[in-house]
Design an enzyme around this catalytic site. Structure first.
Site, PDB file in Angstrom:
ATOM      1  N   GLY A  19      41.008  32.745  48.871  1.00  0.00           N
ATOM      2  CA  GLY A  19      39.847  33.611  48.663  1.00  0.00           C
ATOM      3  C   GLY A  19      39.878  34.895  49.474  1.00  0.00           C
ATOM      4  N   MET A  96      45.056  30.995  39.782  1.00  0.00           N
ATOM      5  CA  MET A  96      46.423  30.611  39.420  1.00  0.00           C
ATOM      6  C   MET A  96      46.514  29.823  38.109  1.00  0.00           C
ATOM      7  SD  MET A  96      47.885  32.159  41.766  1.00  0.00           S
ATOM      8  CE  MET A  96      47.689  32.770  43.439  1.00  0.00           C
ATOM      9  N   ASN A 111      42.426  41.491  36.697  1.00  0.00           N
ATOM     10  CA  ASN A 111      43.281  40.649  37.537  1.00  0.00           C
ATOM     11  C   ASN A 111      43.982  41.539  38.551  1.00  0.00           C
ATOM     12  OD1 ASN A 111      44.781  38.313  38.384  1.00  0.00           O
ATOM     13  ND2 ASN A 111      46.539  39.071  37.217  1.00  0.00           N
ATOM     14  N   HIS A 113      47.535  41.602  40.874  1.00  0.00           N
ATOM     15  CA  HIS A 113      48.835  40.955  40.992  1.00  0.00           C
ATOM     16  C   HIS A 113      49.601  41.638  42.135  1.00  0.00           C
ATOM     17  CE1 HIS A 113      52.234  38.601  39.595  1.00  0.00           C
ATOM     18  NE2 HIS A 113      52.979  39.670  39.782  1.00  0.00           N
ATOM     19  N   ASP A 154      49.734  38.207  33.234  1.00  0.00           N
ATOM     20  CA  ASP A 154      50.074  39.461  33.928  1.00  0.00           C
ATOM     21  C   ASP A 154      50.384  40.618  32.987  1.00  0.00           C
ATOM     22  OD1 ASP A 154      49.695  38.238  36.404  1.00  0.00           O
ATOM     23  OD2 ASP A 154      51.755  37.511  36.445  1.00  0.00           O
ATOM     24  N   GLU A 181      47.257  44.557  52.109  1.00  0.00           N
ATOM     25  CA  GLU A 181      46.459  45.686  52.607  1.00  0.00           C
ATOM     26  C   GLU A 181      46.188  46.680  51.473  1.00  0.00           C
ATOM     27  OE1 GLU A 181      44.870  46.034  55.582  1.00  0.00           O
ATOM     28  OE2 GLU A 181      45.509  43.943  55.671  1.00  0.00           O
ATOM     29  N   GLU A 183      46.139  45.806  48.270  1.00  0.00           N
ATOM     30  CA  GLU A 183      45.238  45.106  47.331  1.00  0.00           C
ATOM     31  C   GLU A 183      43.780  45.296  47.744  1.00  0.00           C
ATOM     32  OE1 GLU A 183      46.221  41.081  46.187  1.00  0.00           O
ATOM     33  OE2 GLU A 183      48.261  41.327  46.901  1.00  0.00           O
TER      34      GLU A 183
HETATM   35  C1  GAR Z   1      46.692  37.973  46.184  1.00  0.00           C
HETATM   36  O1  GAR Z   1      47.815  38.470  46.854  1.00  0.00           O
HETATM   37  C2  GAR Z   1      46.834  38.171  44.695  1.00  0.00           C
HETATM   38  O2  GAR Z   1      47.505  39.344  44.390  1.00  0.00           O
HETATM   39  C3  GAR Z   1      47.614  36.963  44.304  1.00  0.00           C
HETATM   40  O3  GAR Z   1      47.044  35.931  45.076  1.00  0.00           O
HETATM   41  C4  GAR Z   1      46.617  36.481  46.316  1.00  0.00           C
HETATM   42  C5  GAR Z   1      45.206  36.109  46.655  1.00  0.00           C
HETATM   43  O4  GAR Z   1      45.112  34.768  46.825  1.00  0.00           O
HETATM   44  N1  GAR Z   1      47.514  36.716  42.897  1.00  0.00           N
HETATM   45  C6  GAR Z   1      48.554  36.366  42.139  1.00  0.00           C
HETATM   46  O5  GAR Z   1      49.656  36.149  42.596  1.00  0.00           O
HETATM   47  C7  GAR Z   1      48.242  36.227  40.654  1.00  0.00           C
HETATM   48  N2  GAR Z   1      49.429  36.192  39.885  1.00  0.00           N
HETATM   49  P1  GAR Z   1      44.040  34.193  47.850  1.00  0.00           P
HETATM   50  O6  GAR Z   1      42.787  35.002  47.654  1.00  0.00           O
HETATM   51  O7  GAR Z   1      43.895  32.776  47.421  1.00  0.00           O
HETATM   52  O8  GAR Z   1      44.602  34.358  49.200  1.00  0.00           O
END
Ligand code: GAR
Length: 212
Positions: A19, A96, A111, A113, A154, A181, A183
């Site tokens: 999260g 996921m 989304n 990524h 994706d 960072e 993101e």
């Molecule tokens: C983030 O880095 C996001 O980009 C990635 O999961 C992380 C967040 O997870 N998403 C993906 O890889 C989707 N394909 P968290 O909030 O559980 O730490």
């Protein structure tokens, strides 16, 4: 929190784990830099740490697991919860699982990524797998992508990308930290552009219209 409730965009956030993106949104909302309210957090895992983050922030949560369900059934359960919460935008944040988006949410699901799509995306490409693959491929640049989600992993029109160099001594962990960072900047920015009605989907492209 921002006092003028009418100016906040209503979000639902779908998570599966830590999260961190959710926490970033909550922090920005609380700081007054993201005019949004999170109406609901849906987790695909009962043990997701993000559920505690949501609960601490007073956000309604629910758990919908995919186990033993068809994609259609899993997705219909999510849609039913979303329909109750009536978000204006649904944010996948470390979610996921595959959510089959119904027509009435097309163009309303985003989304994030941790790579520069369309490279290093698709089934199995998530979290540290992405950063491992980027390093193994010898990339000199990586980053993150916020995009509208469609019914393919994706894919969907790209809204914002932020790029960073891959350093000689990067490990998947160091890269993940620096990409995250970016993101933290990109996702709130994309949400705000959506809230301002400035994202126009034209085929595979998203045009960002100037602020009036
Ligand atoms: C983030 O880095 C996001 O980009 C990635 O999961 C992380 C967040 O997870 N998403 C993906 O890889 C989707 N394909 P968290 O909030 O559980 O730490």
């Amino acid at each position: 929190m921002i006092s003028d409730k009418n100016k906040k965009i209503k979000l639902a956030v779908l998570i599966s784990g830590g999260g961190r993106s959710l926490l970033n949104m909550i922090e920005r909302i609380d700081a007054g830099t993201l005019p949004a309210s999170i109406e609901l957090v849906i987790s695909s895992r009962a043990d997701a740490k993000g559920l505690q983050i949501a609960a601490q922030a007073g956000i309604a949560t629910c758990v919908i697991t995919a186990k033993g369900k068809s994609i259609d059934q899993f997705s219909e359960e999510i849609t039913a919860e979303l329909d109750r919460a009536k978000p204006e935008l649904v944010c996948l944040a470390g979610f996921m699982c595959f959510y089959k988006i119904p027509d009435h949410y097309h163009g309303k699901v985003m989304n994030i990524h941790p790579a520069l799509l369309p490279a290093f995306g698709g089934k199995g490409m998530y979290g540290h797998h992405v950063h491992e693959a980027v390093i193994a491929a010898g990339c000199k640049v990586t980053g993150c992508t916020v995009h509208f989600a469609d019914n393919h992993y994706d894919q969907g029109p790209i809204i914002i990308q932020r790029a960073i160099p891959v350093q000689e001594d990067d490990t998947p962990d160091t890269l993940a930290t620096r990409v995250f960072e970016e993101e933290k900047i990109a996702y709130p920015e994309a949400i705000e552009l959506f809230a301002q009605g400035r994202l126009k989907i034209e085929g595979r492209r998203v045009r960002i219209v100037p602020k009036v």
